[in-house]
Design a protein around this motif. Structure first.
Motif, PDB file in Angstrom:
ATOM      1  N   LYS A 295      78.357   1.177  47.921  1.00  0.00           N
ATOM      2  CA  LYS A 295      79.258   2.322  47.980  1.00  0.00           C
ATOM      3  C   LYS A 295      80.173   2.302  49.204  1.00  0.00           C
ATOM      4  O   LYS A 295      79.781   1.905  50.288  1.00  0.00           O
ATOM      5  CB  LYS A 295      78.457   3.625  47.962  1.00  0.00           C
TER       6      LYS A 295
ATOM      7  N   GLY B 299      78.573   4.771  35.452  1.00  0.00           N
ATOM      8  CA  GLY B 299      77.927   6.043  35.154  1.00  0.00           C
ATOM      9  C   GLY B 299      76.464   6.048  35.558  1.00  0.00           C
ATOM     10  O   GLY B 299      76.115   5.718  36.698  1.00  0.00           O
ATOM     11  N   ASP B 300      75.597   6.396  34.609  1.00  0.00           N
ATOM     12  CA  ASP B 300      74.156   6.412  34.896  1.00  0.00           C
ATOM     13  C   ASP B 300      73.484   5.083  34.566  1.00  0.00           C
ATOM     14  O   ASP B 300      72.274   4.999  34.507  1.00  0.00           O
ATOM     15  CB  ASP B 300      73.475   7.550  34.128  1.00  0.00           C
ATOM     16  N   PHE B 301      74.290   4.049  34.316  1.00  0.00           N
ATOM     17  CA  PHE B 301      73.826   2.694  34.011  1.00  0.00           C
ATOM     18  C   PHE B 301      73.128   2.606  32.652  1.00  0.00           C
ATOM     19  O   PHE B 301      72.497   1.594  32.350  1.00  0.00           O
ATOM     20  CB  PHE B 301      72.884   2.158  35.109  1.00  0.00           C
ATOM     21  N   SER B 302      73.254   3.626  31.826  1.00  0.00           N
ATOM     22  CA  SER B 302      72.615   3.566  30.509  1.00  0.00           C
ATOM     23  C   SER B 302      73.191   2.441  29.652  1.00  0.00           C
ATOM     24  O   SER B 302      72.506   1.889  28.787  1.00  0.00           O
ATOM     25  CB  SER B 302      72.755   4.906  29.783  1.00  0.00           C
ATOM     26  N   LYS B 303      74.465   2.083  29.894  1.00  0.00           N
ATOM     27  CA  LYS B 303      75.083   0.975  29.172  1.00  0.00           C
ATOM     28  C   LYS B 303      74.855  -0.365  29.876  1.00  0.00           C
ATOM     29  O   LYS B 303      75.216  -1.416  29.351  1.00  0.00           O
ATOM     30  CB  LYS B 303      76.585   1.216  29.023  1.00  0.00           C
TER      31      LYS B 303
ATOM     32  N   THR C 114      82.613   3.268  39.592  1.00  0.00           N
ATOM     33  CA  THR C 114      81.684   4.393  39.421  1.00  0.00           C
ATOM     34  C   THR C 114      81.775   5.014  38.036  1.00  0.00           C
ATOM     35  O   THR C 114      80.741   5.197  37.374  1.00  0.00           O
ATOM     36  CB  THR C 114      81.928   5.456  40.503  1.00  0.00           C
TER      37      THR C 114
ATOM     38  N   LYS D 261      71.103  -2.536  36.369  1.00  0.00           N
ATOM     39  CA  LYS D 261      70.264  -1.583  37.090  1.00  0.00           C
ATOM     40  C   LYS D 261      68.868  -2.142  37.355  1.00  0.00           C
ATOM     41  O   LYS D 261      68.402  -2.163  38.496  1.00  0.00           O
ATOM     42  CB  LYS D 261      70.143  -0.281  36.305  1.00  0.00           C
ATOM     43  N   ASN D 262      68.200  -2.606  36.301  1.00  0.00           N
ATOM     44  CA  ASN D 262      66.775  -2.944  36.404  1.00  0.00           C
ATOM     45  C   ASN D 262      66.517  -4.327  37.000  1.00  0.00           C
ATOM     46  O   ASN D 262      65.431  -4.574  37.523  1.00  0.00           O
ATOM     47  CB  ASN D 262      66.111  -2.848  35.027  1.00  0.00           C
TER      48      ASN D 262
ATOM     49  N   TRP E 110      72.601  -0.813  44.750  1.00  0.00           N
ATOM     50  CA  TRP E 110      73.824  -0.136  44.322  1.00  0.00           C
ATOM     51  C   TRP E 110      74.262   0.928  45.327  1.00  0.00           C
ATOM     52  O   TRP E 110      75.450   1.232  45.454  1.00  0.00           O
ATOM     53  CB  TRP E 110      73.647   0.461  42.929  1.00  0.00           C
ATOM     54  N   THR E 111      73.304   1.467  46.056  1.00  0.00           N
ATOM     55  CA  THR E 111      73.649   2.381  47.151  1.00  0.00           C
ATOM     56  C   THR E 111      74.442   1.646  48.213  1.00  0.00           C
ATOM     57  O   THR E 111      75.419   2.171  48.773  1.00  0.00           O
ATOM     58  CB  THR E 111      72.379   2.985  47.768  1.00  0.00           C
TER      59      THR E 111
ATOM     60  N   LYS F  17      81.742   5.822  46.511  1.00  0.00           N
ATOM     61  CA  LYS F  17      82.120   5.195  45.243  1.00  0.00           C
ATOM     62  C   LYS F  17      81.708   3.728  45.233  1.00  0.00           C
ATOM     63  O   LYS F  17      81.682   3.067  46.272  1.00  0.00           O
ATOM     64  CB  LYS F  17      83.634   5.314  45.027  1.00  0.00           C
TER      65      LYS F  17
END
Length: 518
Positions: free
Chosen positions: A159, A138-142, A134, A147-148, A155-156, A163
């Motif tokens: 958990k 983070g917010d998956f910006s990296k 987790t 993510k996309n 991703w849910t 986490k």
């Protein structure tokens, strides 16, 4: 309605093919990029010839163990600048090996779990065996690819206690289907069954006849691998309504295996067993045995991935030139149709807590780099001119491609989510694949998903291992006629009345609501 929630967000076949066309600039059966050296990810030599990242995996093997020095794996490691140390475990033995490795504590850097709700996995997570990803993600910006290019809700589903521990192995939701030897139906002048009753009647005529012409009545009607039919269970469960949420009087979500609808399915298989349709040794057949039996014309029906139809048809043609294998259209059952949609992931990758923090970041970078359609297409087709050629705009595997680009090729990365992978056969002609993709669209419209492959219960994880073998034994005895259905029902009622099971059902209900709403 849960089915709509689970498959509603899945890409339709038409949209997916259109997406591929948009990515590749060609028709939907082309790779997203040219698999030749030019224009592919990491095709050029790294500027500074950075040292290859050494990665240690333990993964299931669904084909022959590959030669990691062959052309496919050499190219994969070159493009990713990695050196892969992979322990390949036969898929039929994988869960047993997985449990032993967890118990020993001697974990590889990255281990694949085929089922994210597996009790031993959940226990290992709680005991701190794996990194909590987790804070890294983070917010998956990296990690925009992770993510996309993953299914939007996956991703849910990763958990545990809020986490994220696993990196999902993206998979299509359209995957298994009930297969049948259509040439045998034709030989006996039987139509393609539209209901489970018609299916059972057709199989009865097949096993009572001599469809392969060997002069013996030795054809098996239905085979599976493991308890009950393993990959086949969900398709039949869907037809009996056992994949629909069923709540007890306290509002607990009852596990599918212990619902009245599942019991109805057990009773149906009892009749099929008595009629000689279900394989006599149905609980002991291994996956490799079942595959060999179906590929050599010893059985009429088997439930596995849709893409396998073409491969097994070609195998059967070696001894039976008229062999034709189809995946049956949705058949109507008592409370549903015979289509199971699988979760948008097939387990997940977990990183051992023994791995240093800096290397965890490197491992995540590897998954980020490879979770693209470019790498997924390479995984599917290999190198153009070596592993595949373009025929009518579709990659067609060469003889070397068939040997080297197997289902094992997708075990060491997350893949990009798509809805063609378990339908499309890279060895089949374009017209064949086009027809298969079209026929499979209806699966996404009517199928149901087993939510217990997604949601978990701490209490179930704790309690079920104590009763699983006993329950399997009771269900098997009911099917083969060693106990009455009333005795089996009484046993199920006893389990459902136990406080620990009721607690598990409350936990399931809460997690179901969290993921899917009311």
């Amino acid at each position: 309605m849960i089915a709509g929630k689970l498959y509603g967000y899945a890409l339709s076949m038409v949209l997916f093919i259109g997406l591929l066309a948009g990515c590749s600039g060609g028709n939907g059966n082309e790779p997203a990029v040219d698999s030749s050296e030019e224009g592919t990810p990491n095709a050029a030599e790294p500027a500074a010839a950075a040292e290859a990242l050494k990665l240690q995996f333990m993964v299931p093997s669904f084909a022959e163990v590959p030669d990691m020095n062959d052309q496919y794996w050499t190219e994969w490691q070159k493009r990713t600048n990695t050196s892969l140390d992979v322990e390949w475990i036969p898929s039929g033995d994988y869960d047993t090996k997985f449990d032993l490795v967890l118990a020993s504590g001697n974990l590889p850097e990255i281990i694949v779990a085929q089922n994210v709700t597996r009790p031993t996995l959940q226990m290992a997570i709680k005991q701190g065996a794996f990194w909590d990803l987790t804070p890294f993600l983070g917010d998956f910006s990296k990690y925009p690819n992770l993510k996309n290019n993953s299914e939007q809700n996956v991703w849910t589903y990763m958990k545990s206690d809020g986490k994220i521990y696993g990196i999902p192995r993206n998979r299509p939701v359209i995957d298994p289907g009930i297969k049948i030897r259509k040439d045998w139906l034709d030989k006996l002048n039987l139509p393609i069954p539209k209901t489970l009753d018609e299916y059972a009647a057709a199989l009865k005529k097949i096993v009572d006849g001599d469809p392969d012409g060997n002069g013996k009545k030795d054809t098996i009607g239905i085979i599976g691998h493991g308890y009950l039919l393993a990959d086949g269970d969900g398709s039949y469960e869907a037809a009996f309504g056992a994949l629909d949420p069923f709540y007890n009087q306290e509002g607990g979500l009852v596990r599918d295996l212990l619902t009245p609808n599942y019991t109805d399915m057990v009773e149906w298989f009892r009749k099929l067993y008595a009629d000689g349709i279900l394989a006599k040794e149905f609980t002991t057949i291994k996956k490799t045995q079942a595959e060999e039996m179906f590929a050599t014309g010893r059985a009429a029906s088997y439930t596995r991935n849709i893409w396998r139809d073409y491969t097994w048809e070609q195998e059967n043609k070696k001894t039976q030139p008229d062999a034709e294998i189809i995946t049956l259209p949705p058949m109507q059952g008592p409370k549903g149709v015979s289509v199971q949609l699988v979760p948008p992931f097939f387990g997940a990758n977990y990183i051992s807590k023994k791995v240093p923090e800096e290397k965890v970041k490197q491992i995540l970078d590897y998954f980020e780099e490879t979770t693209t359609m470019e790498y997924t297409d390479f995984n599917y087709f290999g190198i153009e001119g070596v592993h595949h050629t373009l025929v009518d705009g579709q990659p067609q595997l060469t003889e070397l491609g068939i040997k080297e680009v197997t289902t094992n090729a997708n075990q060491v990365f997350a893949l990009a989510f798509n809805n063609k992978m378990k339908v499309f056969n890279a060895s089949a002609p374009k017209a064949y694949n086009d027809a298969k993709l079209k026929d499979a669209e209806v699966y996404g419209e009517v199928g149901k998903t087993n939510v217990f492959n997604i949601i978990a219960s701490v209490k179930w994880t704790e309690v079920w291992p104590k009763y699983e073998k006993e329950w399997q034994s009771m269900a098997t005895k009911a099917i083969v006629g060693q106990i009455s259905m009333d005795e089996y029902k009484a046993y199920v009622d006893k389990l459902n009345a136990m406080p620990e099971f009721k607690q598990a059902y409350q936990e399931y209900a809460a997690m179901y609501k969290e993921y899917f709403g009311e």
